[in-house]
Write a protein that holds these residues in place. Structure first.
Motif, PDB file in Angstrom:
ATOM      1  N   TYR A 270       2.075   6.675  14.782  1.00 17.87           N
ATOM      2  CA  TYR A 270       1.260   6.569  13.575  1.00 17.87           C
ATOM      3  C   TYR A 270       1.449   5.193  12.958  1.00 17.87           C
ATOM      4  N   ASP A 271       0.331   4.518  12.807  1.00 19.21           N
ATOM      5  CA  ASP A 271       0.291   3.177  12.236  1.00 19.21           C
ATOM      6  C   ASP A 271      -0.387   3.295  10.882  1.00 19.21           C
ATOM      7  N   VAL A 272       0.376   3.140   9.807  1.00 18.10           N
ATOM      8  CA  VAL A 272      -0.152   3.383   8.473  1.00 18.10           C
ATOM      9  C   VAL A 272       0.316   2.276   7.528  1.00 18.10           C
ATOM     10  N   SER A 273      -0.318   2.198   6.376  1.00 16.25           N
ATOM     11  CA  SER A 273       0.131   1.233   5.366  1.00 16.25           C
ATOM     12  C   SER A 273       0.145   1.893   4.006  1.00 16.25           C
ATOM     13  N   MET A 274       0.991   1.376   3.135  1.00 16.42           N
ATOM     14  CA  MET A 274       1.157   1.976   1.810  1.00 16.42           C
ATOM     15  C   MET A 274       1.932   1.003   0.940  1.00 16.42           C
ATOM     16  N   PRO A 275       2.000   1.267  -0.372  1.00 12.88           N
ATOM     17  CA  PRO A 275       2.846   0.436  -1.230  1.00 12.88           C
ATOM     18  C   PRO A 275       4.277   0.415  -0.701  1.00 12.88           C
ATOM     19  N   LEU A 276       4.902  -0.732  -0.779  1.00 12.55           N
ATOM     20  CA  LEU A 276       6.206  -0.936  -0.147  1.00 12.55           C
ATOM     21  C   LEU A 276       7.257   0.052  -0.637  1.00 12.55           C
ATOM     22  N   GLU A 277       7.191   0.454  -1.883  1.00 12.78           N
ATOM     23  CA  GLU A 277       8.209   1.354  -2.434  1.00 12.78           C
ATOM     24  C   GLU A 277       8.243   2.709  -1.719  1.00 12.78           C
ATOM     25  N   PHE A 278       7.101   3.100  -1.091  1.00 11.86           N
ATOM     26  CA  PHE A 278       7.035   4.399  -0.413  1.00 11.86           C
ATOM     27  C   PHE A 278       7.162   4.277   1.108  1.00 11.86           C
TER      28      PHE A 278
END
Length: 536
Positions: free
Chosen positions: A411-419
């Motif tokens: 799974y290749d995903v992105s999100m805010p760094l804190e999470f």
């Protein structure tokens, strides 16, 4: 340097010594995996067909089936060595993705040598309503580059020429089938570098990179292909050649149509040529490996890197202890790992600049500060090319190490760094609660690694085999998690077949409707890479 020497007496910090690195250690990279499908015909033949495994998929009844008349047409356009027809062993590498997760039933692979040949082939297929799958290096991770049913495969392997290079502006024009690493090697001789670097660089092709808007290891420094691609040549479904191989950095005339094809995954046409802006190759490149105690420390180290390295910071990669265990178990058995002690997290920091003395000083000062503030527990700096490659090969070897541990759900995903790492922790809890996570259980490893600079996480779940009960625990839960934390279900690998039906977790209905309208206008017969990207 004086501060550093004093610091080494108080806090573990050392440079890699040559005797600590086993010269010749081979950390295989993802590019080796891309050729696996060509090496074991027996195992390939045992892979289930996608259409039989994913029974919700139905072949579009509007598509024609390949006939002898169609084959005769293809034989008139292409020489015999550019066609593979009904030879199952030869077709297998094109019908199967390198993860051995998807398998199509294509009877014909065409490998055109010119854009004009692509145009004639696509125009014919459109007229006959023969579905087509464009395929580059076949290194994709989401089933976007292989057929679902009996689609014809148009391979860009023979479109592999560099058309021009301007050493003054750094603009490179090339065929879409050029292998990324070959382009980078060519540019190295000119003093330039490709703005894109991937683990699969030895097999992936620039056209496929553009079609999936690949990100990779240099994104932090050079940005995305949306910014680096100057122009494209593409063949539309009706055979029209869209000639837009501009080399200008500024052109404010009309719609920027090339952007439609960057990340379109072959659903609007086939990219046959690419014009790309390439930066000067850095004269001084340094790399450090850092051990840390928590992901909070990883975040703190990244903030410090941006503050103290700023213009020379070119990569900031992280991985967890689980990744290191897999590396040690499957790739470097008997070899000495660069950092002797074990840490919960590791960070690779790369700097690229024009003045080695200046860059060395900045990097060492940065590492000193991490150690003094107890952000990092240990750090090493490569002292020669062998050590440089050894550290990088650890990061690039993680995908293969995960694959050696079993069948991998990627799974290749992105999100805010804190999470970013919370997802990995939550997935582990989910499988632990289900009684499926453990060394001798169905899922033996859950690993997190990725690009901190752009909030891109690669989550790898290694299992004994692909199984419905494992998939059911992951999907759609993982996409719901992403939506809740305002992330994207795909950061750089695309949607393909795997994520097409989950696009709504990242895009609004109005956005998806607009995408469908564009698809309908450009490809009214729907022949280009069907069943992928946008689910009906």
């Amino acid at each position: 340097m004086k501060n550093l020497l004093i610091l080494t007496e108080r806090i573990p910090f050392r440079r890699i010594l040559t005797k600590n690195v086993k010269v010749g250690t081979n950390f295989k990279t993802q590019r080796c995996l891309a050729s696996l499908v060509q090496k074991d015909a027996r195992k390939n033949a045992e892979i289930d067909f996608t259409a039989e495994k994913y029974t919700h998929l139905q072949r579009n009844p509007n598509f024609s089936e390949l006939t002898q008349e169609d084959i005769s047409f293809f034989q008139k356009i292409l020489p015999s060595n550019c066609l593979i027809i009904d030879k199952q062993d030869d077709l297998l590498p094109y019908n199967i993705d390198w993860m051995r997760k998807y398998r199509g039933k294509s009877r014909l692979v065409a490998k055109p040598q010119t854009t004009e040949q692509v145009s004639r082939l696509i125009e014919y297929c459109n007229g006959r309503k023969l579905a087509v799958v464009p395929q580059g290096g076949n290194t994709g991770l989401v089933g976007g580059g292989v057929p679902v049913f009996d689609e014809i495969i148009i391979s860009t392997n023979n479109l592999n020429k560099i058309r021009s290079f301007d050493p003054l502006s750094g603009s490179l024009v090339c065929d879409s089938g050029c292998i990324l690493e070959n382009l980078d090697n060519y540019l190295a001789e000119q003093g330039y570098v490709m703005p894109l670097d991937l683990g699969a660089k030895g097999s992936c092709q620039i056209g496929g990179n553009v079609a999936t808007n690949a990100g990779g290891l240099r994104f932090l420094r050079y940005g995305s292909l949306h910014g680096n691609v100057l122009g494209l040549e593409a063949v539309l479904p009706d055979g029209t050649i869209l000639d837009n191989l501009a080399t200008l950095r500024k052109d404010n005339t009309g719609y920027d149509l090339k952007q439609l094809f960057i990340g379109s995954e072959g659903t609007l046409g086939i990219v046959t040529g690419v014009s790309i802006q390439t930066p000067r190759r850095p004269k001084a490149v340094n790399v450090a490996l850092v051990g840390l105690s928590s992901f909070e420390n990883v975040q703190d180290a990244f903030i410090k890197a941006k503050e103290e390295l700023s213009e020379i910071l070119s990569a900031f990669e992280f991985w967890d202890a689980s990744a290191v265990k897999l590396i040690k178990d499957h790739l470097v058995q008997g070899s000495r790992f660069p950092l002797e002690d074990n840490y919960p997290f590791y960070v690779l920091v790369e700097s690229s600049g024009s003045n080695k003395v200046h860059d060395d000083e900045k990097l060492l000062c940065f590492l000193e500060n991490l150690l003094e503030k107890d952000i990092a527990k240990n750090a090493i700096v490569a002292q020669d090319e062998t050590q440089f490659r050894t550290i990088w090969s650890i990061r690039e070897g993680i995908p293969e190490a995960c694959s050696k541990a079993g069948s991998v759900y990627k799974y290749d995903v992105s999100m805010p760094l804190e999470f970013l790492y919370k997802m990995v922790e939550d997935v582990r809890c989910r499988f632990t609660d289900a009684g499926l996570y453990g060394e001798d259980l169905a899922v033996n490893s859950i690993t997190g690694y990725g690009h901190v600079g752009d909030g891109n996480l690669h989550l790898n779940i290694s299992a004994k085999s692909y199984a419905p009960e494992i998939t059911a625990l992951i999907e759609p839960w993982i996409y719901e998690w992403i939506e809740k934390h305002k992330g994207s279900i795909s950061a750089e690998h695309g949607l393909g077949l795997m994520k097409a039906k989950y696009l709504g977790f990242s895009k609004s209905k109005s956005m998806i409707d607009m995408m469908k309208k564009i698809k309908q206008i450009v490809d009214p017969n729907g022949i280009m890479n069907p069943y992928k990207f946008i689910s009906d």
